[in-house]
Design a protein around this motif. Structure first.
Motif, PDB file in Angstrom:
ATOM      1  N   MET A  41       0.877  -1.327   0.107  1.00 30.49           N
ATOM      2  CA  MET A  41      -0.119  -0.084  -0.133  1.00 30.49           C
ATOM      3  C   MET A  41       0.734   1.376  -0.154  1.00 30.49           C
ATOM      4  O   MET A  41       1.689   1.426   0.731  1.00 30.49           O
ATOM      5  CB  MET A  41      -1.018  -0.060   1.331  1.00 30.49           C
ATOM      6  N   THR A  42       0.587   2.360  -0.855  1.00 30.75           N
ATOM      7  CA  THR A  42       1.413   3.514  -1.035  1.00 30.75           C
ATOM      8  C   THR A  42       1.032   4.341  -0.157  1.00 30.75           C
ATOM      9  O   THR A  42       0.019   4.768   0.327  1.00 30.75           O
ATOM     10  CB  THR A  42       1.273   4.067  -2.359  1.00 30.75           C
ATOM     11  N   GLU A  43       2.062   4.942   0.787  1.00 30.51           N
ATOM     12  CA  GLU A  43       1.776   5.989   1.823  1.00 30.51           C
ATOM     13  C   GLU A  43       1.602   7.403   1.245  1.00 30.51           C
ATOM     14  O   GLU A  43       2.780   7.875   0.589  1.00 30.51           O
ATOM     15  CB  GLU A  43       2.630   5.606   2.793  1.00 30.51           C
ATOM     16  N   PHE A  44       0.825   8.126   1.620  1.00 30.40           N
ATOM     17  CA  PHE A  44       0.758   9.676   1.515  1.00 30.40           C
ATOM     18  C   PHE A  44       0.573  10.168   2.933  1.00 30.40           C
ATOM     19  O   PHE A  44       0.063   9.783   3.637  1.00 30.40           O
ATOM     20  CB  PHE A  44      -0.228  10.002   0.457  1.00 30.40           C
ATOM     21  N   ASP A  45       1.075  11.665   2.957  1.00 35.87           N
ATOM     22  CA  ASP A  45       0.414  12.561   4.102  1.00 35.87           C
ATOM     23  C   ASP A  45      -0.998  12.955   3.709  1.00 35.87           C
ATOM     24  O   ASP A  45      -1.795  12.791   4.768  1.00 35.87           O
ATOM     25  CB  ASP A  45       1.234  13.666   4.011  1.00 35.87           C
ATOM     26  N   VAL A  46      -1.257  13.178   2.638  1.00 33.05           N
ATOM     27  CA  VAL A  46      -2.670  13.533   2.267  1.00 33.05           C
ATOM     28  C   VAL A  46      -3.220  13.108   0.884  1.00 33.05           C
ATOM     29  O   VAL A  46      -2.648  13.021  -0.009  1.00 33.05           O
ATOM     30  CB  VAL A  46      -2.727  15.296   2.323  1.00 33.05           C
ATOM     31  N   ILE A  47      -4.606  12.783   0.950  1.00 32.67           N
ATOM     32  CA  ILE A  47      -5.083  12.297  -0.207  1.00 32.67           C
ATOM     33  C   ILE A  47      -6.522  13.164  -0.615  1.00 32.67           C
ATOM     34  O   ILE A  47      -7.251  13.281   0.441  1.00 32.67           O
ATOM     35  CB  ILE A  47      -5.791  10.969  -0.145  1.00 32.67           C
ATOM     36  N   ILE A  48      -6.341  13.825  -1.543  1.00 25.78           N
ATOM     37  CA  ILE A  48      -7.640  14.630  -2.068  1.00 25.78           C
ATOM     38  C   ILE A  48      -8.360  13.644  -3.172  1.00 25.78           C
ATOM     39  O   ILE A  48      -7.888  13.343  -3.980  1.00 25.78           O
ATOM     40  CB  ILE A  48      -7.159  15.829  -2.788  1.00 25.78           C
ATOM     41  N   ILE A  49      -9.719  13.694  -2.693  1.00 31.21           N
ATOM     42  CA  ILE A  49     -10.557  12.980  -3.676  1.00 31.21           C
ATOM     43  C   ILE A  49     -11.439  13.825  -4.321  1.00 31.21           C
ATOM     44  O   ILE A  49     -12.324  14.617  -3.870  1.00 31.21           O
ATOM     45  CB  ILE A  49     -11.574  11.815  -2.794  1.00 31.21           C
ATOM     46  N   GLY A  50     -11.308  14.188  -5.718  1.00 32.40           N
ATOM     47  CA  GLY A  50     -12.037  14.911  -6.468  1.00 32.40           C
ATOM     48  C   GLY A  50     -11.113  16.060  -7.009  1.00 32.40           C
ATOM     49  O   GLY A  50     -10.191  16.499  -6.350  1.00 32.40           O
ATOM     50  N   GLY A  51     -11.198  16.138  -8.289  1.00 23.83           N
ATOM     51  CA  GLY A  51     -10.233  17.248  -8.997  1.00 23.83           C
ATOM     52  C   GLY A  51     -10.798  18.552  -9.775  1.00 23.83           C
ATOM     53  O   GLY A  51     -10.276  19.224 -10.598  1.00 23.83           O
ATOM     54  N   GLY A  52     -12.050  19.004  -9.071  1.00 24.90           N
ATOM     55  CA  GLY A  52     -12.803  20.290  -9.552  1.00 24.90           C
ATOM     56  C   GLY A  52     -11.717  21.254  -8.845  1.00 24.90           C
ATOM     57  O   GLY A  52     -10.632  21.222  -8.318  1.00 24.90           O
ATOM     58  N   HIS A  53     -12.626  22.436  -8.512  1.00 21.80           N
ATOM     59  CA  HIS A  53     -11.929  23.663  -8.041  1.00 21.80           C
ATOM     60  C   HIS A  53     -11.460  23.442  -6.732  1.00 21.80           C
ATOM     61  O   HIS A  53     -10.545  24.050  -6.076  1.00 21.80           O
ATOM     62  CB  HIS A  53     -13.004  24.711  -8.105  1.00 21.80           C
ATOM     63  N   ALA A  54     -12.169  22.822  -5.750  1.00 23.58           N
ATOM     64  CA  ALA A  54     -11.965  22.545  -4.506  1.00 23.58           C
ATOM     65  C   ALA A  54     -10.843  21.644  -4.306  1.00 23.58           C
ATOM     66  O   ALA A  54      -9.774  21.832  -3.644  1.00 23.58           O
ATOM     67  CB  ALA A  54     -13.191  21.962  -3.673  1.00 23.58           C
ATOM     68  N   GLY A  55     -10.891  20.439  -5.298  1.00 26.23           N
ATOM     69  CA  GLY A  55      -9.761  19.716  -5.312  1.00 26.23           C
ATOM     70  C   GLY A  55      -8.369  20.030  -5.578  1.00 26.23           C
ATOM     71  O   GLY A  55      -7.580  19.961  -4.938  1.00 26.23           O
ATOM     72  N   VAL A  56      -8.415  20.971  -6.729  1.00 25.06           N
ATOM     73  CA  VAL A  56      -7.416  21.507  -7.024  1.00 25.06           C
ATOM     74  C   VAL A  56      -6.659  22.469  -5.936  1.00 25.06           C
ATOM     75  O   VAL A  56      -5.374  22.235  -5.873  1.00 25.06           O
ATOM     76  CB  VAL A  56      -7.488  22.465  -8.302  1.00 25.06           C
ATOM     77  N   GLU A  57      -7.528  23.436  -5.446  1.00 31.09           N
ATOM     78  CA  GLU A  57      -6.754  24.021  -4.352  1.00 31.09           C
ATOM     79  C   GLU A  57      -6.296  23.350  -3.370  1.00 31.09           C
ATOM     80  O   GLU A  57      -5.355  23.774  -2.587  1.00 31.09           O
ATOM     81  CB  GLU A  57      -7.802  24.974  -4.050  1.00 31.09           C
ATOM     82  N   ALA A  58      -7.042  22.290  -2.971  1.00 31.98           N
ATOM     83  CA  ALA A  58      -6.664  21.393  -1.741  1.00 31.98           C
ATOM     84  C   ALA A  58      -5.570  20.897  -2.108  1.00 31.98           C
ATOM     85  O   ALA A  58      -4.543  20.543  -1.176  1.00 31.98           O
ATOM     86  CB  ALA A  58      -7.829  20.586  -1.198  1.00 31.98           C
ATOM     87  N   ALA A  59      -5.309  20.301  -3.133  1.00 31.66           N
ATOM     88  CA  ALA A  59      -4.161  19.299  -3.333  1.00 31.66           C
ATOM     89  C   ALA A  59      -2.640  20.240  -3.680  1.00 31.66           C
ATOM     90  O   ALA A  59      -1.687  20.169  -2.952  1.00 31.66           O
ATOM     91  CB  ALA A  59      -4.164  18.820  -4.758  1.00 31.66           C
ATOM     92  N   ALA A  60      -2.950  21.574  -4.077  1.00 33.05           N
ATOM     93  CA  ALA A  60      -1.874  22.644  -4.375  1.00 33.05           C
ATOM     94  C   ALA A  60      -1.633  23.191  -2.865  1.00 33.05           C
ATOM     95  O   ALA A  60      -0.275  23.201  -2.848  1.00 33.05           O
ATOM     96  CB  ALA A  60      -2.447  23.727  -5.426  1.00 33.05           C
TER      97      ALA A  60
END
Length: 550
Positions: free
Chosen positions: A1-20
């Motif tokens: 299983m690949t480990e991340f600090d944060v996973i964002i689900i959804g790539g719309g305007h909220a997801g883009v800003e959250a990921a960035a």
């Protein structure tokens, strides 16, 4: 299983800003969305800004966000609204080329070395363990699912499970799993609705009978001047008429919002044309803004006439509008229903009060609009990174940001319709202007690692003179605001214990006790805005807190 600090689900305007935002704070971040076309998709009107909204875009930009830069790169028609009024009510609005905007988003996201993007559906989600598809695990998850939760497109009698109608005319798959997962975790869901108008081929419109609406030249920018953008387009205005309204009234029993086919609550401030005709019978005409979908697109977005009528009825009344008599409709309008949570279960960081490390942003919280989604995304993403990496949190409130007003409204009062930001919602709007967003939030952004000191200085220098003229103009009002803000912050500083028991408190009705127990306001300032609470009730709670909640 690949480990991340944060996973964002959804790539719309909220997801883009959250990921960035998460990536800027140093979090190893994964963004999951169905397809590349989701990134920054403008599924409704291709525009950014407007009253209340441009202020949030300026705040997002001050915090290092994406939406303002992308809009500057893809804008094809810029106008400052309310230009003859004071700076606090002025608002920049830009018509956007959909394709150029998507390209700008992809380009910006590609610069973050610690951001991974995967195009796949979420088939499995464990909220407690923070695992997705049994392949990825993180310390924090941000849900930004937009209109995809049990999404259902309605057009007349036609019903199509879908998260969004794409530019090529195909429908994206709705998410049929996450709603059930949220319910099982104890979240209360509501059914909301939004809509979009038909898209009309530009070549079939007679613009000679319409009113020209040119853009400003020169014009303002959301972030900073973009020398590569020398695009220019024009918009037009036409109107509905009594014939249009008569056809709608005669066929209203075929409108899904009126015959019971649609259960979701629609946005009061952006109603369908059939809703406007029925709610305001005294109006014999409504504006229709003919706005290009892109610089090289042959499609026009007729802003102001969203609808859920069937194609046959849309054909009839659209062609009664001056300039649209021979309209060739490329895609018919539709309504879309979707699930959203009651955002009162979130704190001011947009984190679940019951499941630490689980954050929500965008339309899943009951809001409407690209800017509202992006505003929540940057807060949720920054705070998800803070949770994962044990960093300082990003806290915005009603005193320092329009974004803080939005978050406070939805997490304290909840919504009964899709929430849209207006300047009138902000008590301190004279201080929360677009021009001074960097002055209000820049130091905080640098401290939290959302922008660099160099970026702060560049942004501030671009606006320094405007801030100094405007602050002088509003000096008396700002001083009064500062006194009110100091009083607000004294209240906000009084925290309410997480396990505070409202039962059997004299002075509170049973209904209010039930509401407070469900909402769990975090401080006295939040408590004071709960509908039904009285000054006497606030004092009852204050006394109990001071006595130790015994």
């Amino acid at each position: 299983m690949t480990e991340f600090d944060v996973i964002i689900i959804g790539g719309g305007h909220a997801g883009v800003e959250a990921a960035a935002a998460a990536a800027r704070r140093g979090a190893k971040t994964l963004l999951l969305t169905q397809s590349k076309s989701d990134l920054g998709a403008m599924s409704c009107n291709p525009s950014i800004g407007g009253p209340g909204k441009s202020q949030m875009v300026a705040e997002i930009d001050a915090l290092g966000g994406v939406i303002g830069r992308a809009a500057d790169a893809a804008g094809i028609h810029f106008r400052t609204l309310n230009a003859s009024h004071g700076a606090a009510t002025q608002a920049l609005r830009a018509q956007i080329d959909r394709s150029l905007y998507h390209d700008a988003i992809v380009k910006i996201l590609s610069r973050y070395e610690n951001l991974t993007i995967r195009f796949q559906k979420v088939e499995q989600l464990d909220l407690q363990e923070k695992t997705v598809n049994k392949k990825y695990r993180a310390k924090a998850i941000v849900l930004t699912t937009g209109t995809f939760l049990q999404g259902l497109v309605t057009r007349g009698a036609e019903k199509i499970p879908s998260g969004r109608l794409q530019d090529d005319g195909t429908y994206q798959d709705p998410d049929t799993n996450i709603s059930g997962i949220l319910k099982d975790a104890g979240f209360s869901l509501m059914r909301l609705k939004t809509g979009t108008p038909a898209r009309i081929e530009k070549s079939s419109i007679d613009f000679s009978v319409c009113e020209l609406q040119p853009g400003d030249n020169p014009h303002d920018w959301f972030s900073e001047p973009n020398p590569e953008n020398n695009y220019s387009a024009v918009c037009y205005i036409t109107h509905t008429n009594e014939t249009t309204h008569r056809i709608i009234r005669e066929n209203i029993s075929n409108a899904p919002m009126y015959n019971g086919d649609i259960r979701g609550t629609g946005p009061r401030y952006c109603p369908s044309l059939e809703d406007k005709v029925m709610r305001f019978p005294e109006h014999t005409s409504h504006h229709v803004f003919l706005e290009p979908e892109g610089l090289f697109s042959d499609l026009i977005y007729p802003n102001g006439i969203s609808t859920s009528f069937g194609a046959d009825i849309q054909d009839k009344w659209i062609r009664t509008i001056p300039g649209l008599e021979n309209a060739k409709i490329a895609r018919y309008g539709y309504a879309i229903e979707y699930d959203a949570i009651d955002a009162r279960v979130l704190n001011e960081r947009l984190e679940s009060k019951d499941i630490p490390g689980l954050f929500f942003a965008g339309q899943i919280n009951g809001t409407s609009g690209y800017e509202e989604a992006a505003a929540q995304g940057i807060v949720a993403g920054a705070n998800a990174a803070a949770f994962a990496l044990n960093l300082e949190t990003l806290n915005l409130d009603r005193t320092n940001a329009m974004i803080g007003v939005l978050i406070d409204d939805i997490t304290t009062l909840g919504v009964d319709e899709p929430y849209r930001m207006f300047t009138s919602r902000a008590e301190y709007r004279l201080s929360l202007r677009s021009d001074n967003a960097i002055a209000r939030l820049g130091d905080m952004a640098v401290k939290l690692g959302l922008i660099t000191e160099e970026e702060y200085n560049k942004k501030y220098d671009l606006r320094a003179e405007k801030i100094k003229e405007n602050d002088k103009f509003y000096a008396g009002y700002i001083q009064r605001n500062e006194r009110e803000i100091a009083s607000y912050r004294r209240d906000a500083a009084m925290k309410i214990p997480v396990n505070f028991d409202y039962k059997n408190l004299s002075g509170l009705t049973n209904e209010l006790i039930e509401k407070l127990t469900a909402t769990r306001p975090e401080n006295i300032a939040d408590l004071s805005r709960i509908p039904g609470i009285t000054p006497a009730g606030i004092m009852v709670v204050l006394r109990k807190i001071k006595c130790g909640n015994n």
